[in-house]
Design a protein around this motif. Structure first.
Motif, PDB file in Angstrom:
ATOM      1  N   CYS A 138       4.665  -0.131   2.180  1.00 28.65           N
ATOM      2  CA  CYS A 138       5.634   0.558   1.337  1.00 28.65           C
ATOM      3  C   CYS A 138       6.245   1.732   2.091  1.00 28.65           C
ATOM      4  CB  CYS A 138       4.972   1.113   0.064  1.00 28.65           C
ATOM      5  SG  CYS A 138       4.137  -0.086  -0.950  1.00 28.65           S
ATOM      6  N   ASP A 139       7.433   2.093   1.707  1.00 32.00           N
ATOM      7  CA  ASP A 139       8.024   3.350   2.154  1.00 32.00           C
ATOM      8  C   ASP A 139       7.551   4.410   1.167  1.00 32.00           C
ATOM      9  OD1 ASP A 139       9.567   5.382   3.180  1.00 32.00           O
ATOM     10  OD2 ASP A 139      11.439   4.675   2.274  1.00 32.00           O
ATOM     11  N   LEU A 140       6.413   5.009   1.459  1.00 36.73           N
ATOM     12  CA  LEU A 140       5.689   5.835   0.499  1.00 36.73           C
ATOM     13  C   LEU A 140       6.234   7.258   0.474  1.00 36.73           C
ATOM     14  CD1 LEU A 140       3.256   5.472  -1.431  1.00 36.73           C
ATOM     15  CD2 LEU A 140       1.800   6.362   0.392  1.00 36.73           C
ATOM     16  N   ALA A 141       6.535   7.745  -0.719  1.00 40.60           N
ATOM     17  CA  ALA A 141       7.003   9.117  -0.878  1.00 40.60           C
ATOM     18  C   ALA A 141       5.907  10.078  -0.443  1.00 40.60           C
ATOM     19  CB  ALA A 141       7.374   9.385  -2.334  1.00 40.60           C
ATOM     20  N   PRO A 142       6.265  11.191   0.170  1.00 37.06           N
ATOM     21  CA  PRO A 142       5.252  12.151   0.630  1.00 37.06           C
ATOM     22  C   PRO A 142       4.429  12.701  -0.529  1.00 37.06           C
ATOM     23  CG  PRO A 142       7.411  12.646   1.572  1.00 37.06           C
ATOM     24  CD  PRO A 142       7.632  11.623   0.510  1.00 37.06           C
TER      25      PRO A 142
END
Length: 346
Positions: free
Chosen positions: A42-46
């Protein structure tokens, strides 16, 4: 937070994702390797995780979120929250029940939901099997007597009712955990009965158990293990009458929900010393200090420890990562939660 979603090394698209749960839940579940594994698919949110959807930061994160990874303490995903998350299409829950945060608005949006209930079922089933076997040997009571008297009992004069050979175990509900318990009991020389109004005789036979009525389950079993979810129809289901019908020295084992059992009636029956109880759940879940159950020496009360704890958290996260990877690849969830089945889930 706009633009093209990054791709994995193999060229597959990585959906934009965020984590929503209590901070203490995140501390327990999400170690560095787990976060790295999520970030691979996933492009994981910080971080920090989202635990309040009304903040400006939460709205900014949700605006681009397609996949939400949730855990204990995730706020409800109601219509107002979903309005701030126009791209949200899926929720992967790192625990069992999704009742606390998945709302009708989610189902109406068509959001896909996955739960780690299957991963959490295993430690509960393991605890259950351990307690079944230990209670058959009266291990805890005999250990207490051994410590008090400092002498061993004579194994040749033990009661013929002691032991696990040919013992009858009753399973109340073929839930996810109930079925796992049945599976784990197969290697043992036990007779297993099942009561579940939604399971036919033929289906019970496929599980390797005998389907019986509720009264027969309590009347024939040496131990009854409760696995039914708490629903309006099951509140107080284990009644005074059923408890009184249990065999002398029978055992009631509850890892489901405390309110499934008529607790006042259970106290009364335990006081007669007719039966024993193993309770990992009570009503309320933490009993007041002066509750009469504490005074029942024939009740083993454990602090809701059957479910995932310690290194078992990793199993939940591993399942969630796998589900996120499947969804990102377009394969769908292996452990979906269906709206039509929600009423029957714990």
């Amino acid at each position: 937070m706009t633009g093209t979603t990054p791709a994995q090394a193999d060229g597959r698209r990585r959906p934009r994702a965020a984590v929503a749960m209590r901070p203490d839940t995140a501390t327990a579940l999400l170690n560095a390797p787990s976060l790295a594994a999520l970030s691979q698919v996933c492009d994981l949110a910080p971080l920090p995780v989202l635990d309040d959807f009304t903040t400006d930061r939460a709205r900014a994160v949700l605006a681009d979120t397609e996949l939400l990874v949730t855990g204990w303490g995730c706020p409800p995903l109601d219509a107002a929250v979903l309005a701030s998350a126009p791209r949200l299409r899926a929720v992967v829950h790192t625990a069992g029940t999704v009742r606390g945060h998945i709302t009708d608005a989610c189902w109406e949006r068509g959001i896909e939901v996955s739960s780690a209930a299957a991963a959490n079922a295993l430690p509960v089933a393991e605890y259950t099997v351990a307690m079944i076997l230990l209670s058959g040997k009266r291990a805890l009571e005999r250990a207490h007597a051994y410590r008090s008297e400092r002498r061993r009992d004579d194994s040749l004069t033990t009661s013929p009712t002691l032991g696990n050979y040919g013992r009858t175990v009753g399973i109340l509900s073929a839930s996810l955990i109930g079925r796992r318990v049945i599976e784990l009991l197969r290697p043992y020389d036990l007779r297993v009965l099942l009561h579940d109004p939604y399971v036919s005789d033929a289906q019970a036979a496929e599980l390797g158990v005998e389907a019986v009525g509720l009264g027969e389950l309590f009347g024939r079993s040496d131990l009854v293990s409760v696995h039914t979810p708490l629903l309006p129809a099951t509140r107080g289901l284990v009644s005074r009458e059923l408890l009184m019908s249990m065999r002398p020295d029978g055992v009631l084992l509850n890892t489901s929900r405390g309110a499934v059992v008529d607790q006042d009636a259970l106290v009364d029956v335990l006081r007669t010393n007719r039966i024993r109880a193993v309770l990992d759940v009570t009503d309320p879940d933490t009993l007041p200090a002066g509750h009469p159950l504490w005074e029942c020496e024939n009740a083993l009360i454990t602090p809701h420890l059957a479910g995932s704890q310690g290194n078992e958290w990793q199993r939940l996260v591993d399942l969630a990562v796998g589900e996120a990877e499947r969804w990102a690849a377009g394969d769908g969830f292996a452990h979906p939660v269906r709206r039509e089945r929600l009423a029957f889930l714990a």
